[in-house]
Write an enzyme that holds these catalytic residues in place. Structure first.
Site, PDB file in Angstrom:
ATOM      1  CE  LYS A   7     -14.462  55.389  65.770  1.00  0.00           C
ATOM      2  NZ  LYS A   7     -15.150  55.403  67.075  1.00  0.00           N
ATOM      3  CE  LYS A  10      -6.223  63.416  66.115  1.00  0.00           C
ATOM      4  NZ  LYS A  10      -7.270  63.995  66.908  1.00  0.00           N
ATOM      5  CE  LYS A  50      -8.625  57.548  72.600  1.00  0.00           C
ATOM      6  NZ  LYS A  50      -9.753  57.525  73.519  1.00  0.00           N
TER       7      LYS A  50
HETATM    8  P1  AMP Z   1      -9.414  60.780  70.940  1.00  0.00           P
HETATM    9  O1  AMP Z   1      -8.092  60.228  71.412  1.00  0.00           O
HETATM   10  O2  AMP Z   1      -9.443  60.957  69.472  1.00  0.00           O
HETATM   11  O3  AMP Z   1     -10.588  60.048  71.507  1.00  0.00           O
HETATM   12  O4  AMP Z   1      -9.504  62.262  71.491  1.00  0.00           O
HETATM   13  C1  AMP Z   1      -9.822  62.626  72.811  1.00  0.00           C
HETATM   14  C2  AMP Z   1      -9.476  64.110  72.985  1.00  0.00           C
HETATM   15  O5  AMP Z   1      -8.033  64.304  72.918  1.00  0.00           O
HETATM   16  C3  AMP Z   1     -10.069  65.026  71.904  1.00  0.00           C
HETATM   17  O6  AMP Z   1     -10.581  66.193  72.532  1.00  0.00           O
HETATM   18  C4  AMP Z   1      -8.901  65.362  70.987  1.00  0.00           C
HETATM   19  O7  AMP Z   1      -8.991  66.622  70.418  1.00  0.00           O
HETATM   20  C5  AMP Z   1      -7.686  65.277  71.921  1.00  0.00           C
HETATM   21  N1  AMP Z   1      -6.522  64.786  71.153  1.00  0.00           N
HETATM   22  C6  AMP Z   1      -6.374  63.526  70.645  1.00  0.00           C
HETATM   23  N2  AMP Z   1      -5.191  63.390  70.010  1.00  0.00           N
HETATM   24  C7  AMP Z   1      -4.543  64.594  70.110  1.00  0.00           C
HETATM   25  C8  AMP Z   1      -3.278  65.085  69.651  1.00  0.00           C
HETATM   26  N3  AMP Z   1      -2.436  64.299  68.991  1.00  0.00           N
HETATM   27  N4  AMP Z   1      -2.956  66.382  69.914  1.00  0.00           N
HETATM   28  C9  AMP Z   1      -3.804  67.177  70.600  1.00  0.00           C
HETATM   29  N5  AMP Z   1      -5.013  66.768  71.062  1.00  0.00           N
HETATM   30  C10 AMP Z   1      -5.400  65.492  70.831  1.00  0.00           C
END
Ligand code: AMP
Ligand code: TRP
Length: 339
Positions: free
Chosen positions: A114, A207, A210
């Site tokens: 970050k 992946k 967001k």
């Molecule tokens: P984040 O969006 O990084 O805050 O992630 C929130 C949750 O969503 C976490 O538990 C991640 O492991 C899951 N997650 C985020 N992006 C993916 C993705 N592309 N595929 C699978 N799981 C995801």
């Protein structure tokens, strides 16, 4: 007496949740809530470790709670609450701050990532300290299991280290939590084998995220039908024209995984369905499969009033606060505070 193990997890109310968040995290929580005593938190105090517009933060906090509910997290089974409404989180964090060490936090990859993006001079002290707040979230509730993505494993390790250190110094106080990293390739509770994460539609090497700059990276849970059709149409594909599920075709493999996760079909069945047909048909029908899932989800989302959601969140906070207060009082007593 409740003998089920307790789980705790949270999502930050920033950015727009996408189908990767649903398939990789929230859909699994919906299943876990039957097996565990579950606490799901909207971590607004974590969100403000990077600048947030107050009005947007307020909106997003309610949005995340609605997404939890529309996805099937049931407030009768699980507690859903807003982190900042239970002030014990901030208080325990302060005490944990006095046993956490600078080098421990300096090695956190999320902080490094970050600050690399935003420049470290502008980074808030809160961003550096973010993992200690997360440790407080987990330890306050005697959490045994923390379902998170791989990227959060290091933070859960810190919570374990801090719990052990505190126990050693002041006597048995905290349960040592374990990260529960879903089996690789588990989407919506089904196994997709290695590489089953949801990848970006614009780049199957990374992946779905967001924070990816292009909106064509992801299908957001609140995208409308036309947007979904447009994004799927624009999704990158591999060379060739056959619908084949193979590691040599990572873009197509990702699209087939999404298709399979949202339908009752396996990747093999999907291959068969498209023998002799091309990408055009496949993409058109994939968009409809996603819409078929998201439409009822969005209907549930839209049917929830802000008032109703705020009440569920307030009830959730009231339910968890006594647990948090009892643990915090125990901790305060141990360190020599007069309670
Ligand atoms: P984040 O969006 O990084 O805050 O992630 C929130 C949750 O969503 C976490 O538990 C991640 O492991 C899951 N997650 C985020 N992006 C993916 C993705 N592309 N595929 C699978 N799981 C995801
Ligand atoms: N840091 C987590 C994320 O960005 C969110 C989070 C905050 C969390 N506190 C938590 C997750 C406690 C699990 C347990 O995904």
């Amino acid at each position: 007496m409740n003998l089920r193990k307790r789980i705790f997890s949270g999502v930050q109310p920033s950015g727009n949740l996408h189908i990767g968040n649903y398939l990789g995290a929230i859909a699994n929580w919906v299943k876990l809530q039957d097996e565990f005593e579950s606490i799901f938190c909207v971590v607004d105090m974590h969100a403000i470790t990077v600048p947030q517009d107050p009005e947007t933060l307020r909106k997003k906090t309610i949005e995340i709670a609605k997404i939890y509910l529309a996805a099937g997290i049931d407030p009768k089974k699980s507690s859903i609450f807003i982190q900042s409404q239970v002030s014990e989180h901030a208080e325990l964090m302060w005490i944990l701050n006095t046993i956490a060490k600078m080098p421990e936090l300096e090695k956190m990859t999320q902080f490094k990532d970050k600050t690399q993006k935003g420049g470290s001079e502008g980074a808030a002290v809160g961003l550096f300290d973010y993992p200690v707040l997360m440790a407080a979230d987990i330890l306050l509730y005697g959490t045994e299991v923390v379902p998170v993505g791989e990227d959060q494993k290091q933070h859960v390790e810190l919570a374990r280290d801090l719990a052990k250190r505190f126990n050693q110094k002041f006597g048995e106080t905290f349960i040592i939590p374990k990260a529960f990293i879903k089996e690789e390739g588990m989407l919506a509770g089904r196994s997709f084998g290695v590489g089953g994460r949801v990848m970006g539609l614009d780049n199957p090497e990374k992946k779905m995220s967001k924070s990816a700059e292009s909106v064509y990276n992801r299908i957001e849970l609140l995208d409308d039908e036309e947007t979904i059709r447009r994004k799927i149409k624009k999704a990158v594909t591999d060379s060739g024209s056959e619908i084949i599920y193979s590691d040599d075709k990572p873009a197509l493999k990702n699209l087939i995984n999404i298709y399979a996760a949202f339908s009752e079909k396996s990747p093999k069945e999907i291959e068969k369905l498209y023998v002799g047909r091309g990408y055009g048909d496949f993409k058109t029908e994939l968009a409809e499969v996603i819409i078929g899932f998201l439409k009822p989800f969005q209907e549930k989302f839209n049917a929830l009033s802000e008032e109703e959601v705020l009440k569920i969140l307030a009830d959730g906070a009231a339910k968890v606060r006594p647990i948090a207060k009892a643990k915090l009082d125990e901790v305060k007593g141990k360190v020599g505070f007069i309670v």
